[in-house]
Scaffold this motif. Structure first.
Motif, short mmCIF file in Angstrom:
data_model
loop_
_atom_site.label_atom_id
_atom_site.label_comp_id
_atom_site.label_asym_id
_atom_site.label_seq_id
_atom_site.Cartn_x
_atom_site.Cartn_y
_atom_site.Cartn_z
N THR A 80 16.04 5.75 13.86
CA THR A 80 15.43 7.33 14.23
C THR A 80 15.44 7.63 15.71
OG1 THR A 80 13.25 6.72 14.22
CG2 THR A 80 14.11 7.03 12.17
N THR A 81 15.59 6.67 16.57
CA THR A 81 15.55 6.99 17.86
C THR A 81 16.39 5.99 18.87
OG1 THR A 81 13.26 7.69 18.10
CG2 THR A 81 14.24 7.36 20.04
N MET A 82 17.19 6.34 19.42
CA MET A 82 18.24 5.47 20.05
C MET A 82 18.13 5.99 21.48
SD MET A 82 22.27 5.17 19.50
CE MET A 82 22.79 6.81 19.90
N TRP A 83 18.37 4.95 22.68
CA TRP A 83 18.37 5.29 24.01
C TRP A 83 19.67 4.63 24.53
CZ3 TRP A 83 14.14 3.21 21.42
CH2 TRP A 83 13.08 3.85 21.23
N LEU A 84 19.92 5.20 25.92
CA LEU A 84 21.24 4.83 26.40
C LEU A 84 20.54 4.62 28.16
CD1 LEU A 84 24.05 3.63 26.70
CD2 LEU A 84 24.66 6.18 27.13
N GLN A 85 20.39 3.35 28.31
CA GLN A 85 20.05 3.29 29.76
C GLN A 85 21.38 3.14 30.62
OE1 GLN A 85 16.73 3.04 31.21
NE2 GLN A 85 17.95 2.97 33.12
N MET A 86 21.27 3.87 31.34
CA MET A 86 22.44 3.92 32.33
C MET A 86 22.16 3.65 33.76
SD MET A 86 24.47 7.35 30.73
CE MET A 86 23.04 8.46 31.67
N ASN A 87 22.77 2.38 34.50
CA ASN A 87 22.25 2.02 35.73
C ASN A 87 23.53 2.13 36.53
OD1 ASN A 87 19.77 1.38 34.63
ND2 ASN A 87 20.49 -0.75 34.15
N GLY A 135 15.84 14.15 9.45
CA GLY A 135 16.35 14.18 8.09
C GLY A 135 16.88 13.23 7.34
N SER A 136 17.91 12.93 6.49
CA SER A 136 18.13 11.75 5.84
C SER A 136 18.42 10.46 6.67
CB SER A 136 19.34 12.05 4.78
OG SER A 136 18.90 13.33 4.16
N THR A 137 17.40 9.91 7.59
CA THR A 137 17.66 8.85 8.54
C THR A 137 17.79 7.35 7.63
OG1 THR A 137 15.50 8.67 8.78
CG2 THR A 137 16.47 10.00 10.47
N LEU A 138 17.49 7.63 6.33
CA LEU A 138 17.49 6.07 5.86
C LEU A 138 18.94 5.90 5.31
CD1 LEU A 138 14.47 6.34 3.13
CD2 LEU A 138 14.65 4.84 5.25
N SER A 139 19.85 7.02 5.37
CA SER A 139 21.28 6.69 5.04
C SER A 139 22.31 6.42 6.30
CB SER A 139 22.01 7.97 4.44
OG SER A 139 21.66 9.06 5.48
N VAL A 158 21.29 14.75 8.32
CA VAL A 158 20.92 14.21 9.57
C VAL A 158 21.21 15.10 10.84
CG1 VAL A 158 21.35 12.26 11.23
CG2 VAL A 158 21.58 11.84 8.49
N GLN A 159 19.98 15.40 11.47
CA GLN A 159 20.07 16.02 12.87
C GLN A 159 19.81 15.01 14.01
OE1 GLN A 159 17.72 17.23 10.16
NE2 GLN A 159 19.48 18.12 9.31
N LEU A 160 20.58 15.43 15.12
CA LEU A 160 20.63 14.44 16.25
C LEU A 160 20.15 15.49 17.38
CD1 LEU A 160 23.56 12.38 15.46
CD2 LEU A 160 21.40 11.70 15.04
N TYR A 203 27.29 13.80 27.35
CA TYR A 203 27.08 12.61 26.53
C TYR A 203 26.47 13.19 25.02
CZ TYR A 203 27.81 9.51 30.31
OH TYR A 203 28.61 8.61 31.28
N TYR A 204 27.19 12.62 24.13
CA TYR A 204 26.83 13.13 22.74
C TYR A 204 26.34 11.87 21.82
CZ TYR A 204 29.68 16.97 23.63
OH TYR A 204 30.42 18.30 23.80
N CYS A 205 25.35 12.07 21.04
CA CYS A 205 24.75 11.14 20.12
C CYS A 205 25.46 11.51 18.72
CB CYS A 205 23.28 11.18 20.10
SG CYS A 205 22.35 10.31 18.78
N SER A 206 25.69 10.23 18.37
CA SER A 206 26.43 10.17 17.07
C SER A 206 25.60 9.33 16.09
CB SER A 206 27.71 9.70 17.16
OG SER A 206 28.59 9.54 16.07
N ALA A 207 25.88 9.61 14.77
CA ALA A 207 25.29 8.74 13.62
C ALA A 207 26.39 8.88 12.73
CB ALA A 207 23.91 9.16 13.24
N GLY A 208 26.32 7.78 11.97
CA GLY A 208 27.17 7.61 10.61
C GLY A 208 26.26 7.25 9.39
#
Length: 118
Positions: free
Chosen positions: A74-81, A25-29, A1-3, A91-96
């Protein structure tokens, strides 16, 4: 998985910013995704995460930051107000993701700098 994160920058206190994280990459996992941040001289801390259909937020960002993602995770957002100078960090994106052996492996993006001036 690449982020890959994007959307960081320099803003003033009170401004808003939206971070994006694209997974490939292996986003289904993938079974969990989240955002972490690390300020200079401090440990990396959880900002927001999605797991088991539930969203979790650090107390310091509740009501100001909002995590969202597409159905395919496959896509994640962080709205920061209402950004504050203390939100300044990388800020780091993380996936398990579930490995073939049944273990969860954590993947990290390269990070994106968010700087909030007072």
């Amino acid at each position: 998985v690449q982020l890959v994160e994007s959307g960081g920058g320099l803003v003033q206190a009170g401004d808003a910013l939206r971070l994006s994280c694209a997974a490939s990459g292996s986003t289904l996992s993938i079974n969990t995704m989240g955002w972490y941040r690390q300020a200079p001289g401090k440990q990396r801390e959880l900002v927001a995460a999605a797991a088991g259909g539930t969203l979790h937020y650090a107390d310091s960002v509740k009501g100001r930051f909002f995590l969202s993602m597409d159905n395919a995770m496959t896509t994640m957002w962080l709205q920061m107000n209402s950004l504050k100078p203390e939100d300044t960090a990388v800020y780091y994106c993380s996936a398990g993701a579930l490995s073939i052996t049944g273990e969860t492996v954590t993947y990290w993006g390269q990070g994106t700098q968010v700087t909030v001036s007072s």
